[in-house]
Design a protein around this motif. Structure first.
Motif, PDB file in Angstrom:
ATOM      1  N   ILE A 262      64.057  58.219 -41.151  1.00 39.33           N
ATOM      2  CA  ILE A 262      63.268  56.769 -41.129  1.00 39.33           C
ATOM      3  C   ILE A 262      64.236  55.916 -41.441  1.00 39.33           C
ATOM      4  CG2 ILE A 262      61.850  55.394 -42.135  1.00 39.33           C
ATOM      5  CD1 ILE A 262      59.767  57.779 -42.993  1.00 39.33           C
ATOM      6  N   LEU A 263      65.291  56.158 -42.326  1.00 39.50           N
ATOM      7  CA  LEU A 263      66.141  55.154 -42.886  1.00 39.50           C
ATOM      8  C   LEU A 263      67.511  54.878 -42.230  1.00 39.50           C
ATOM      9  CD1 LEU A 263      65.285  55.620 -46.908  1.00 39.50           C
ATOM     10  CD2 LEU A 263      64.526  53.629 -45.388  1.00 39.50           C
ATOM     11  N   ALA A 264      67.802  55.814 -41.547  1.00 39.17           N
ATOM     12  CA  ALA A 264      69.005  55.877 -40.967  1.00 39.17           C
ATOM     13  C   ALA A 264      69.225  54.808 -40.058  1.00 39.17           C
ATOM     14  CB  ALA A 264      69.432  57.392 -40.047  1.00 39.17           C
ATOM     15  N   PRO A 265      68.394  54.317 -39.159  1.00 35.00           N
ATOM     16  CA  PRO A 265      68.647  53.220 -38.424  1.00 35.00           C
ATOM     17  C   PRO A 265      68.999  52.266 -38.914  1.00 35.00           C
ATOM     18  CG  PRO A 265      66.902  54.624 -37.531  1.00 35.00           C
ATOM     19  CD  PRO A 265      67.067  55.064 -38.777  1.00 35.00           C
ATOM     20  N   TYR A 266      68.360  51.757 -40.324  1.00 32.75           N
ATOM     21  CA  TYR A 266      68.791  50.685 -41.112  1.00 32.75           C
ATOM     22  C   TYR A 266      70.146  50.727 -41.818  1.00 32.75           C
ATOM     23  CZ  TYR A 266      64.037  50.044 -39.883  1.00 32.75           C
ATOM     24  OH  TYR A 266      62.625  49.981 -39.376  1.00 32.75           O
ATOM     25  N   SER A 267      70.908  51.756 -41.677  1.00 33.84           N
ATOM     26  CA  SER A 267      71.959  51.983 -42.560  1.00 33.84           C
ATOM     27  C   SER A 267      73.077  50.709 -42.292  1.00 33.84           C
ATOM     28  CB  SER A 267      72.648  53.265 -42.426  1.00 33.84           C
ATOM     29  OG  SER A 267      74.070  53.300 -43.096  1.00 33.84           O
ATOM     30  N   ARG A 268      73.882  50.332 -43.182  1.00 39.69           N
ATOM     31  CA  ARG A 268      74.975  49.472 -42.869  1.00 39.69           C
ATOM     32  C   ARG A 268      76.308  50.055 -43.936  1.00 39.69           C
ATOM     33  NH1 ARG A 268      71.908  43.864 -44.162  1.00 39.69           N
ATOM     34  NH2 ARG A 268      70.617  43.778 -42.522  1.00 39.69           N
ATOM     35  N   VAL A 269      76.747  51.118 -43.477  1.00 43.88           N
ATOM     36  CA  VAL A 269      77.751  51.686 -44.303  1.00 43.88           C
ATOM     37  C   VAL A 269      79.041  50.688 -44.266  1.00 43.88           C
ATOM     38  CG1 VAL A 269      79.595  53.621 -44.247  1.00 43.88           C
ATOM     39  CG2 VAL A 269      77.156  54.154 -43.651  1.00 43.88           C
ATOM     40  N   ILE A 270      79.660  50.496 -45.402  1.00 42.88           N
ATOM     41  CA  ILE A 270      80.529  49.678 -45.407  1.00 42.88           C
ATOM     42  C   ILE A 270      81.905  50.333 -45.261  1.00 42.88           C
ATOM     43  CG2 ILE A 270      81.645  48.132 -47.208  1.00 42.88           C
ATOM     44  CD1 ILE A 270      79.033  48.187 -48.992  1.00 42.88           C
ATOM     45  N   SER A 271      82.908  49.313 -44.428  1.00 42.48           N
ATOM     46  CA  SER A 271      84.184  49.937 -44.264  1.00 42.48           C
ATOM     47  C   SER A 271      85.045  49.941 -45.460  1.00 42.48           C
ATOM     48  CB  SER A 271      84.749  48.984 -43.222  1.00 42.48           C
ATOM     49  OG  SER A 271      85.062  47.646 -44.057  1.00 42.48           O
ATOM     50  N   GLN A 272      86.334  50.886 -45.276  1.00 47.94           N
ATOM     51  CA  GLN A 272      87.152  50.866 -46.231  1.00 47.94           C
ATOM     52  C   GLN A 272      87.549  49.419 -46.836  1.00 47.94           C
ATOM     53  OE1 GLN A 272      87.578  53.846 -48.063  1.00 47.94           O
ATOM     54  NE2 GLN A 272      88.885  52.213 -49.479  1.00 47.94           N
ATOM     55  N   ASP A 273      87.840  48.552 -45.796  1.00 47.62           N
ATOM     56  CA  ASP A 273      88.298  46.963 -46.143  1.00 47.62           C
ATOM     57  C   ASP A 273      87.229  46.611 -46.966  1.00 47.62           C
ATOM     58  OD1 ASP A 273      90.840  47.513 -44.690  1.00 47.62           O
ATOM     59  OD2 ASP A 273      90.131  46.264 -42.803  1.00 47.62           O
ATOM     60  N   GLU A 274      86.258  46.573 -46.686  1.00 55.54           N
ATOM     61  CA  GLU A 274      85.332  46.168 -47.417  1.00 55.54           C
ATOM     62  C   GLU A 274      85.015  46.786 -48.895  1.00 55.54           C
ATOM     63  OE1 GLU A 274      81.619  44.370 -44.517  1.00 55.54           O
ATOM     64  OE2 GLU A 274      82.208  46.556 -44.653  1.00 55.54           O
ATOM     65  N   LEU A 275      85.360  47.939 -49.071  1.00 52.37           N
ATOM     66  CA  LEU A 275      85.182  48.754 -50.201  1.00 52.37           C
ATOM     67  C   LEU A 275      86.185  48.326 -51.118  1.00 52.37           C
ATOM     68  CD1 LEU A 275      84.287  52.397 -49.445  1.00 52.37           C
ATOM     69  CD2 LEU A 275      83.126  50.701 -50.586  1.00 52.37           C
ATOM     70  N   ASP A 276      87.676  47.974 -50.662  1.00 51.91           N
ATOM     71  CA  ASP A 276      88.783  47.395 -51.365  1.00 51.91           C
ATOM     72  C   ASP A 276      88.484  46.051 -51.617  1.00 51.91           C
ATOM     73  OD1 ASP A 276      90.038  49.748 -50.719  1.00 51.91           O
ATOM     74  OD2 ASP A 276      91.301  49.268 -48.831  1.00 51.91           O
ATOM     75  N   ALA A 277      87.856  45.412 -50.960  1.00 54.87           N
ATOM     76  CA  ALA A 277      87.484  43.766 -51.529  1.00 54.87           C
ATOM     77  C   ALA A 277      86.437  43.907 -52.751  1.00 54.87           C
ATOM     78  CB  ALA A 277      86.982  42.941 -50.128  1.00 54.87           C
ATOM     79  N   ASP A 278      85.441  44.966 -52.570  1.00 56.64           N
ATOM     80  CA  ASP A 278      84.539  45.159 -53.710  1.00 56.64           C
ATOM     81  C   ASP A 278      85.267  45.451 -54.819  1.00 56.64           C
ATOM     82  OD1 ASP A 278      81.895  44.759 -53.543  1.00 56.64           O
ATOM     83  OD2 ASP A 278      81.184  46.659 -52.932  1.00 56.64           O
ATOM     84  N   ALA A 279      86.407  46.367 -54.776  1.00 57.24           N
ATOM     85  CA  ALA A 279      87.051  46.870 -55.964  1.00 57.24           C
ATOM     86  C   ALA A 279      87.893  45.703 -56.666  1.00 57.24           C
ATOM     87  CB  ALA A 279      88.038  47.934 -55.443  1.00 57.24           C
ATOM     88  N   ALA A 280      88.329  45.030 -55.859  1.00 62.99           N
ATOM     89  CA  ALA A 280      88.979  43.571 -56.056  1.00 62.99           C
ATOM     90  C   ALA A 280      88.022  42.931 -57.018  1.00 62.99           C
ATOM     91  CB  ALA A 280      89.924  43.059 -55.100  1.00 62.99           C
ATOM     92  N   ALA A 281      86.769  42.845 -56.447  1.00 62.92           N
ATOM     93  CA  ALA A 281      85.810  41.648 -56.961  1.00 62.92           C
ATOM     94  C   ALA A 281      85.681  42.319 -58.213  1.00 62.92           C
ATOM     95  CB  ALA A 281      84.732  41.501 -56.145  1.00 62.92           C
ATOM     96  N   ALA A 282      85.667  43.459 -58.588  1.00 56.06           N
ATOM     97  CA  ALA A 282      85.123  44.224 -59.786  1.00 56.06           C
ATOM     98  C   ALA A 282      86.239  44.055 -60.889  1.00 56.06           C
ATOM     99  CB  ALA A 282      84.772  45.594 -59.649  1.00 56.06           C
ATOM    100  N   GLU A 283      87.332  43.563 -60.582  1.00 58.51           N
ATOM    101  CA  GLU A 283      88.248  43.208 -61.530  1.00 58.51           C
ATOM    102  C   GLU A 283      87.868  42.051 -62.609  1.00 58.51           C
ATOM    103  OE1 GLU A 283      90.886  44.735 -62.091  1.00 58.51           O
ATOM    104  OE2 GLU A 283      90.765  46.008 -60.469  1.00 58.51           O
ATOM    105  N   THR A 284      86.791  41.179 -61.918  1.00 56.24           N
ATOM    106  CA  THR A 284      86.158  40.199 -62.924  1.00 56.24           C
ATOM    107  C   THR A 284      84.838  40.468 -63.010  1.00 56.24           C
ATOM    108  OG1 THR A 284      85.705  38.916 -60.835  1.00 56.24           O
ATOM    109  CG2 THR A 284      87.999  38.207 -61.968  1.00 56.24           C
ATOM    110  N   PRO A 285      84.072  39.732 -63.803  1.00 56.17           N
ATOM    111  CA  PRO A 285      82.652  40.273 -64.149  1.00 56.17           C
ATOM    112  C   PRO A 285      81.912  40.020 -62.974  1.00 56.17           C
ATOM    113  CG  PRO A 285      83.453  38.478 -65.704  1.00 56.17           C
ATOM    114  CD  PRO A 285      84.653  38.759 -64.767  1.00 56.17           C
ATOM    115  N   ALA A 286      80.982  41.235 -62.849  1.00 54.59           N
ATOM    116  CA  ALA A 286      80.420  41.315 -61.620  1.00 54.59           C
ATOM    117  C   ALA A 286      79.165  40.438 -61.511  1.00 54.59           C
ATOM    118  CB  ALA A 286      80.058  42.708 -61.559  1.00 54.59           C
TER     119      ALA A 286
END
Length: 319
Positions: A262-286
């Motif tokens: 049911i849910l697969a068509p709604y998936s928005r898997v995040i790219s590695q670039d976005e994951l890296d940006a996420d990790a950088a954002a986590a260096e400061t309070p989330a």
């Protein structure tokens, strides 16, 4: 697994979670004087969140000063940032419930080694319920072994979920998911604390769970507790990569597959670039939502995909 037989790192996590729970219980007796700040619309933090988080961090770093910390309110500003061991902490999951005196919230503490969760504790201070797991040793609630439910039919299943609540969330898209799921199951519930919802799947109270927009500290502990209870967990396409993907689906082995379909068509898997940006954002309070791929237009129907292959990783084996 008796208390004496627990892994030393799990014992420390339990001590930290119970310490935070005591702070939360004391504060719940006098909510009228609680100081509340708004991180973003509908996203709150209280002095209790911060005090509980500080107590957890102090307990963990006293025992393991060389470990890293990823915490909801303070990001990665504590501990050793580049350690192979990282504690993933949500000091109060369900803050909005707590503020209103609705007794459905919890403390979540997980330990990951090289990105794989090895120890997990979720503590419900209002019920004194302690859920915990060590990888490969089963899942427990208050020293009693727990297993996912034996239900196999979607028409019999009770499913937990969480509604989008932050500005920018695509609520119309979520409603399409909700509509599709709710028409095939016995009922859908939304109590408002994802970590505790995941434990309810592990304990057999729910048969499945899905939500979008979650962070690692919302799902790290609960996901291990589910897999150690014999359940499956992944992102919306059934892949085991979910911790940083901001989408999660979990369930009994027989309910998980239909939920993924049911849910697969709604998936928005995040790219590695976005994951890296996420990790950088986590260096400061989330305090900001993680970056996402360009969202589909509000309410736009998802593109249908072909049959989904359900991948069962080592993390997802029945205990």
């Amino acid at each position: 697994m008796t208390q004496a037989a627990l892994h030393p790192m799990l014992n420390v996590a339990i001590k930290a979670a119970r310490t935070a729970g005591a702070i939360i219980n004391r504060a719940s007796l006098d909510l009228d004087i609680l100081k509340i700040n708004t991180k973003s619309p509908n996203d709150f933090v209280t002095e209790v969140d911060q005090a509980a988080e500080q107590a957890i961090i102090e307990t963990l770093l006293q025992a393991y000063p060389d470990h890293g910390i990823l915490a909801e309110e303070s990001g990665r500003e504590h501990g050793a940032k580049h350690s192979e061991f990282q504690w993933i902490i949500d000091p109060l999951d369900g803050t909005t419930n707590f503020i209103h005196g609705l007794p459905f919230y919890c403390v979540s503490v997980a330990l990951a080694h090289r990105g794989v969760v090895q120890q997990a504790v979720v503590y419900d201070p209002t019920r004194n319920d302690l859920f915990y797991a060590t990888r490969g040793r089963g899942a427990f609630l208050n020293d009693k072994r727990i297993r996912v439910s034996k239900r196999t039919r979607m028409s019999d299943a009770l499913i937990g979920t969480g509604f989008p609540f932050r500005r920018g969330d695509n609520f119309k898209r979520y409603l399409k998911m909700f509509e599709e799921v709710s028409q095939q199951v016995a009922g859908v519930r939304r109590p408002g604390a994802a970590a505790l919802d995941l434990c309810y799947v592990a304990a057999g109270h729910y048969d499945g769970f899905f939500e979008t927009g979650l962070n690692p500290w919302d799902v790290a502990a609960g996901s291990l507790i589910i897999t150690e209870a014999g359940g499956l967990v992944g992102n919306f396409t059934g892949e085991p990569d979910f911790l940083h993907q901001r989408e999660i689906v979990a369930g009994t082995p027989r309910i998980y597959g239909p939920l993924v379909q049911i849910l697969a068509p709604y998936s928005r898997v995040i790219s590695q670039d976005e994951l890296d940006a996420d990790a950088a954002a986590a260096e400061t309070p989330a305090d900001k939502p993680a970056p996402r791929k360009k969202a589909a237009a509000e309410g736009e129907a998802p593109k249908k995909r072909g049959p989904v292959r359900i991948k069962k990783s080592d993390d997802s084996a029945e205990a």
